[in-house]
Design a protein around this motif. Structure first.
Motif, PDB file in Angstrom:
ATOM      1  N   GLN A 155      37.322  17.679  38.265  1.00  0.00           N
ATOM      2  CA  GLN A 155      38.406  17.295  39.219  1.00  0.00           C
ATOM      3  C   GLN A 155      39.727  18.046  39.063  1.00  0.00           C
ATOM      4  O   GLN A 155      39.954  18.016  37.810  1.00  0.00           O
ATOM      5  N   HIS A 156      40.155  18.548  40.072  1.00  0.00           N
ATOM      6  CA  HIS A 156      41.487  19.259  39.801  1.00  0.00           C
ATOM      7  C   HIS A 156      42.363  18.296  39.312  1.00  0.00           C
ATOM      8  O   HIS A 156      42.692  17.183  39.787  1.00  0.00           O
ATOM      9  N   VAL A 157      43.080  18.792  38.330  1.00  0.00           N
ATOM     10  CA  VAL A 157      44.194  17.944  37.767  1.00  0.00           C
ATOM     11  C   VAL A 157      45.487  18.607  37.828  1.00  0.00           C
ATOM     12  O   VAL A 157      45.752  20.028  37.607  1.00  0.00           O
ATOM     13  N   ASP A 158      46.663  18.114  38.498  1.00  0.00           N
ATOM     14  CA  ASP A 158      47.660  18.625  38.816  1.00  0.00           C
ATOM     15  C   ASP A 158      48.658  18.676  37.148  1.00  0.00           C
ATOM     16  O   ASP A 158      48.838  17.299  36.661  1.00  0.00           O
ATOM     17  N   VAL A 159      48.870  19.748  36.664  1.00  0.00           N
ATOM     18  CA  VAL A 159      49.441  19.666  35.389  1.00  0.00           C
ATOM     19  C   VAL A 159      50.889  19.768  35.308  1.00  0.00           C
ATOM     20  O   VAL A 159      51.379  20.813  35.972  1.00  0.00           O
ATOM     21  N   GLU A 160      51.839  18.825  34.959  1.00  0.00           N
ATOM     22  CA  GLU A 160      53.018  18.962  34.764  1.00  0.00           C
ATOM     23  C   GLU A 160      53.294  19.756  33.416  1.00  0.00           C
ATOM     24  O   GLU A 160      52.468  19.674  32.426  1.00  0.00           O
ATOM     25  N   PRO A 161      54.158  20.736  33.570  1.00  0.00           N
ATOM     26  CA  PRO A 161      54.604  21.264  32.009  1.00  0.00           C
ATOM     27  C   PRO A 161      54.872  20.555  31.019  1.00  0.00           C
ATOM     28  O   PRO A 161      55.594  19.395  31.133  1.00  0.00           O
ATOM     29  N   LEU A 162      54.496  20.723  29.805  1.00  0.00           N
ATOM     30  CA  LEU A 162      54.412  19.959  28.631  1.00  0.00           C
ATOM     31  C   LEU A 162      56.054  20.027  28.294  1.00  0.00           C
ATOM     32  O   LEU A 162      56.629  20.974  28.094  1.00  0.00           O
ATOM     33  N   GLU A 163      56.610  18.499  28.180  1.00  0.00           N
ATOM     34  CA  GLU A 163      58.315  18.650  27.506  1.00  0.00           C
ATOM     35  C   GLU A 163      58.162  19.009  26.206  1.00  0.00           C
ATOM     36  O   GLU A 163      59.068  19.043  25.715  1.00  0.00           O
ATOM     37  N   ILE A 179      49.565  27.301  26.906  1.00  0.00           N
ATOM     38  CA  ILE A 179      49.052  28.718  26.342  1.00  0.00           C
ATOM     39  C   ILE A 179      49.645  29.586  27.202  1.00  0.00           C
ATOM     40  O   ILE A 179      50.014  30.895  27.066  1.00  0.00           O
ATOM     41  N   ALA A 180      49.287  29.486  28.529  1.00  0.00           N
ATOM     42  CA  ALA A 180      49.579  30.512  29.456  1.00  0.00           C
ATOM     43  C   ALA A 180      51.203  30.728  29.796  1.00  0.00           C
ATOM     44  O   ALA A 180      51.506  31.761  29.939  1.00  0.00           O
ATOM     45  N   ARG A 181      51.800  29.744  29.608  1.00  0.00           N
ATOM     46  CA  ARG A 181      53.229  29.565  29.833  1.00  0.00           C
ATOM     47  C   ARG A 181      53.945  30.350  28.632  1.00  0.00           C
ATOM     48  O   ARG A 181      54.965  31.174  28.837  1.00  0.00           O
ATOM     49  N   ALA A 227      43.294  20.730  30.191  1.00  0.00           N
ATOM     50  CA  ALA A 227      43.972  21.720  31.147  1.00  0.00           C
ATOM     51  C   ALA A 227      45.301  21.833  30.767  1.00  0.00           C
ATOM     52  O   ALA A 227      46.191  22.916  31.165  1.00  0.00           O
ATOM     53  N   GLU A 228      45.852  20.717  30.213  1.00  0.00           N
ATOM     54  CA  GLU A 228      47.406  20.834  29.764  1.00  0.00           C
ATOM     55  C   GLU A 228      47.654  21.799  28.605  1.00  0.00           C
ATOM     56  O   GLU A 228      48.948  22.592  28.667  1.00  0.00           O
ATOM     57  N   LEU A 229      46.667  21.887  27.950  1.00  0.00           N
ATOM     58  CA  LEU A 229      46.916  22.897  26.815  1.00  0.00           C
ATOM     59  C   LEU A 229      46.947  24.231  27.221  1.00  0.00           C
ATOM     60  O   LEU A 229      47.327  25.338  26.686  1.00  0.00           O
TER      61      LEU A 229
END
Length: 270
Positions: free
Chosen positions: A6-14, A88-90, A82-84
């Motif tokens: 399922q598509h997960v909208d990922v907020e940037p990790l603070e 990593i991409a950012r 997905a968050e991780l």
């Protein structure tokens, strides 16, 4: 079975993920996943990362044919993974990666964070149960990495040109093979034993001459090498391209289990 993520909208990790700086900590973060125990080692001085139940590490490929460091992101929860991946991409904690591996059903998530190139789908297998002796095993003999390099190379060229056994380079710790009864200088089946990043046995380069397939020779060399590896180390591992149904049936029948179904892709930052 088809798995959908399922598509997960990922907020940037603070908050940055937890760093992992030792192999023991990586094993704990993975809940002692067999891939981490027997293959996925942290390089000396390197750092892995954990977010929730997901964890990531950087590795160098086993084969010199594949260049550059690669990332692997695993863990049971899709949202954590997905968050991780997004982090990593950012932040690019390891600099530029040549590629990345994720569980196959998570491959669409890569496209949300990277420019994704070519790659392959493969499964990572492991076994701790030595298989019984098989028909044809009396034909199996040790091969010499130097003296038999030319014969093994000739076998690879006709049986599997992409085999990663690398005869004659010193990479192979042990060879199991079967010679042509009419011409003993020819090798008609072979399998190689390499060492993983954690120091455990990895079977690779399992090749049978097309003219001799259907005789159980691949089973014989695989079973012999697997048994010796498990008797010595307690475990044997291997990787297999996901579309190789013949190999899948063979490895399952010899007691191997799939721990991970990987999608490995070349990536560049967006």
């Amino acid at each position: 079975m088809i798995c959908l993520v399922q598509h997960v909208d990922v907020e940037p990790l603070e908050v940055a993920p937890e760093p992992i700086t030792t192999q023991r900590a990586l094993e704990k973060a993975s809940q002692h996943d067999p891939y981490v125990l027997y293959d996925g080692a942290l390089a000396s001085g390197d750092t892995g990362y954990r977010w929730g139940s997901a964890y990531a590490l950087r590795t160098m490929p086993h084969s010199p044919r594949r260049r550059g460091p690669r990332g692997t992101v695993l863990g049971p929860d899709d949202a954590d993974a997905a968050e991780l991946l997004a982090w990593i991409a950012r932040t690019r904690p390891w600099g530029d990666l040549a590629g990345i591996s994720v569980e196959r059903h998570r491959e669409p998530t890569l496209h949300e964070h990277f420019v994704v190139g070519d790659g392959g789908n493969w499964d990572w297998w492991w076994s701790t149960v030595a298989p019984p002796r098989t028909p044809g095993q009396d034909l199996v003999v040790p091969l010499d990495d130097t003296a038999d390099a030319q014969a093994i190379t000739a076998l690879n060229e006709i049986g599997n040109p992409t085999a990663e056994s690398e005869p004659g380079t010193g990479r192979t710790e042990l060879w199991a093979g079967i010679r042509d009864e009419l011409d003993p200088s020819r090798v008609i089946a072979a399998a190689a034993l390499h060492r993983s990043r954690t120091g455990h046995g990895v079977l690779t380069g399992i090749v049978v001459d097309p003219a001799h397939r259907g005789r159980g020779l691949g089973r014989a060399v695989t079973a012999a090498l697997t048994r010796g590896c498990i008797e010595a180390d307690g475990v044997a591992t291997l990787g297999m391209y996901a579309d190789n149904d013949t190999a899948r049936s063979l490895y399952s029948s010899l007691g191997y289990r799939v721990a991970h179904e990987f999608a490995s892709r070349a990536i560049t930052p967006r």
